[in-house]
Design a protein around this motif. Structure first.
Motif, mmCIF file in Angstrom:
data_model
loop_
_atom_site.group_PDB
_atom_site.id
_atom_site.type_symbol
_atom_site.label_atom_id
_atom_site.label_comp_id
_atom_site.label_asym_id
_atom_site.label_seq_id
_atom_site.Cartn_x
_atom_site.Cartn_y
_atom_site.Cartn_z
ATOM 1 N N GLU A 166 0.856 -1.193 0.000
ATOM 2 C CA GLU A 166 0.000 0.000 0.000
ATOM 3 C C GLU A 166 0.884 1.231 0.000
ATOM 4 N N GLY A 167 0.518 2.235 -0.789
ATOM 5 C CA GLY A 167 1.252 3.490 -0.798
ATOM 6 C C GLY A 167 2.503 3.424 -1.648
ATOM 7 N N GLU A 168 3.488 4.239 -1.270
ATOM 8 C CA GLU A 168 4.757 4.256 -1.989
ATOM 9 C C GLU A 168 5.872 4.630 -1.028
ATOM 10 N N ILE A 169 7.059 4.146 -1.333
ATOM 11 C CA ILE A 169 8.246 4.349 -0.502
ATOM 12 C C ILE A 169 9.394 4.794 -1.414
ATOM 13 N N GLU A 170 10.160 5.768 -0.958
ATOM 14 C CA GLU A 170 11.372 6.173 -1.670
ATOM 15 C C GLU A 170 12.539 5.351 -1.137
ATOM 16 N N PHE A 171 13.188 4.605 -2.021
ATOM 17 C CA PHE A 171 14.375 3.830 -1.665
ATOM 18 C C PHE A 171 15.596 4.520 -2.259
ATOM 19 N N THR A 172 16.634 4.661 -1.467
ATOM 20 C CA THR A 172 17.925 5.101 -1.978
ATOM 21 C C THR A 172 18.839 3.896 -1.885
ATOM 22 N N PHE A 173 19.331 3.486 -3.032
ATOM 23 C CA PHE A 173 20.095 2.247 -3.160
ATOM 24 C C PHE A 173 21.315 2.545 -3.999
ATOM 25 N N ARG A 174 22.496 2.372 -3.395
ATOM 26 C CA ARG A 174 23.761 2.680 -4.080
ATOM 27 C C ARG A 174 23.763 4.094 -4.671
ATOM 28 N N GLY A 175 23.207 5.030 -3.900
ATOM 29 C CA GLY A 175 23.236 6.437 -4.278
ATOM 30 C C GLY A 175 22.139 6.897 -5.214
ATOM 31 N N GLU A 176 21.287 6.003 -5.698
ATOM 32 C CA GLU A 176 20.202 6.375 -6.605
ATOM 33 C C GLU A 176 18.860 6.250 -5.902
ATOM 34 N N LYS A 177 18.011 7.281 -6.034
ATOM 35 C CA LYS A 177 16.695 7.288 -5.401
ATOM 36 C C LYS A 177 15.647 6.754 -6.379
ATOM 37 N N HIS A 178 14.801 5.861 -5.874
ATOM 38 C CA HIS A 178 13.718 5.266 -6.663
ATOM 39 C C HIS A 178 12.433 5.331 -5.845
ATOM 40 N N THR A 179 11.345 5.726 -6.475
ATOM 41 C CA THR A 179 10.043 5.659 -5.825
ATOM 42 C C THR A 179 9.407 4.335 -6.209
ATOM 43 N N VAL A 180 9.100 3.536 -5.205
ATOM 44 C CA VAL A 180 8.538 2.204 -5.424
ATOM 45 C C VAL A 180 7.089 2.240 -4.963
ATOM 46 N N ARG A 181 6.186 1.884 -5.861
ATOM 47 C CA ARG A 181 4.747 1.982 -5.585
ATOM 48 C C ARG A 181 4.136 0.601 -5.339
ATOM 49 N N ALA A 182 2.914 0.628 -4.789
ATOM 50 C CA ALA A 182 2.181 -0.604 -4.480
ATOM 51 C C ALA A 182 2.176 -1.533 -5.692
ATOM 52 N N GLY A 183 2.461 -2.793 -5.430
ATOM 53 C CA GLY A 183 2.507 -3.808 -6.474
ATOM 54 C C GLY A 183 3.907 -4.080 -6.988
ATOM 55 N N SER A 184 4.882 -3.261 -6.568
ATOM 56 C CA SER A 184 6.255 -3.437 -7.034
ATOM 57 C C SER A 184 7.131 -4.033 -5.945
ATOM 58 N N THR A 185 8.227 -4.645 -6.388
ATOM 59 C CA THR A 185 9.190 -5.288 -5.483
ATOM 60 C C THR A 185 10.578 -4.756 -5.802
ATOM 61 N N ILE A 186 11.371 -4.569 -4.757
ATOM 62 C CA ILE A 186 12.770 -4.162 -4.922
ATOM 63 C C ILE A 186 13.635 -5.096 -4.090
ATOM 64 N N ASN A 187 14.737 -5.537 -4.681
ATOM 65 C CA ASN A 187 15.682 -6.417 -3.983
ATOM 66 C C ASN A 187 16.925 -5.616 -3.623
ATOM 67 N N ILE A 188 17.377 -5.756 -2.380
ATOM 68 C CA ILE A 188 18.593 -5.101 -1.912
ATOM 69 C C ILE A 188 19.617 -6.206 -1.627
ATOM 70 N N PRO A 189 20.687 -6.297 -2.434
ATOM 71 C CA PRO A 189 21.705 -7.323 -2.192
ATOM 72 C C PRO A 189 22.453 -7.087 -0.888
ATOM 73 N N ALA A 190 23.038 -8.122 -0.367
ATOM 74 C CA ALA A 190 23.855 -8.023 0.851
ATOM 75 C C ALA A 190 24.945 -6.979 0.652
ATOM 76 N N ASN A 191 25.213 -6.231 1.708
ATOM 77 C CA ASN A 191 26.268 -5.208 1.789
ATOM 78 C C ASN A 191 26.036 -3.974 0.932
ATOM 79 N N ALA A 192 24.893 -3.831 0.301
ATOM 80 C CA ALA A 192 24.602 -2.644 -0.504
ATOM 81 C C ALA A 192 24.099 -1.526 0.410
ATOM 82 N N PRO A 193 24.740 -0.368 0.403
ATOM 83 C CA PRO A 193 24.241 0.759 1.192
ATOM 84 C C PRO A 193 22.842 1.154 0.714
ATOM 85 N N HIS A 194 21.932 1.381 1.651
ATOM 86 C CA HIS A 194 20.562 1.734 1.287
ATOM 87 C C HIS A 194 19.832 2.366 2.467
#
Length: 134
Positions: free
Chosen positions: A40-68
Motif C-alpha cells: 500500500e502506498g509508496e516508498i522512496e528507496f535510496t540504493f547505491r546512491g540512486e533514489k527510486h520511488t517504489v509503488r504498491a505492487g512493485s518489489t525491490i531487492n537489496i543485495p547483501a552489503n549494498a548501502p541503502h
C-alpha cells in the motif's frame, strides 16, 4: 512478524512493515539479502546512491552489503513486506521496538527521551545482527 527465523530454522523471516509518513531508517548496510514488496502506498528507496520511488505492487531487492535506506515521503501511510535471508532482522526488531496489540494498532507515542533510547539501542545492537549504520 509474519514468519520468524525460528519458524524457518533461520533461513528467512518475513516482516509486515507499516511505515508512517516520514518514517524509515537512516542509511545502513548489512550482510544479508532484503526484498521489499510494497502493498500500500509508496516508498522512496535510496540504493547505491540512486533514489527510486517504489509503488504498491512493485518489489525491490537489496543485495547483501549494498548501502541503502528508505523513507515514506508520500504524505500517507504505506505498508510493505520485507523478506530477509537469512533471518535475524526479526529478532533485531523485537529487541529494539515495541510490540503492538495488532496489525491495525496505532504506533506507540514516544517521548524524545524514549526515541533517543530506541536509537541508542538500535546502534548498540546493529553489529550483533550483522548491520551497520552509515
Amino acid at each position: 512478524m509474519l514468519v520468524t527465523g525460528e519458524q524457518t530454522d533461520g533461513r528467512y523471516c518475513l516482516i509486515d512493515m507499516h511505515v508512517p509518513d516520514g518514517g524509515g531508517p537512516p542509511p545502513h548496510r548489512h550482510d544479508f539479502e532484503e526484498m521489499f514488496t510494497i502493498l500500500e502506498g509508496e516508498i522512496e528507496f535510496t540504493f547505491r546512491g540512486e533514489k527510486h520511488t517504489v509503488r504498491a505492487g512493485s518489489t525491490i531487492n537489496i543485495p547483501a552489503n549494498a548501502p541503502h535506506n528508505f523513507r515514506n515521503a508520500s504524505g500517507a501511510p504505506a505498508r510493505m513486506l520485507c523478506m530477509c535471508t537469512p533471518a535475524g532482522q526479526d529478532e533485531y526488531f523485537m529487541r529494539i521496538g515495541d510490540v503492538v496489540a495488532g496489525k491495525d494498532a496505532p504506533p506507540p507515542e514516544l517521548s524524545e527521551s524514549e526515541l533517543a533510547e530506541r536509537r541508542r539501542r538500535a546502534a548498540e545492537l546493529a553489529s550483533t545482527y550483522r548491520s551497520g549504520f552509515l
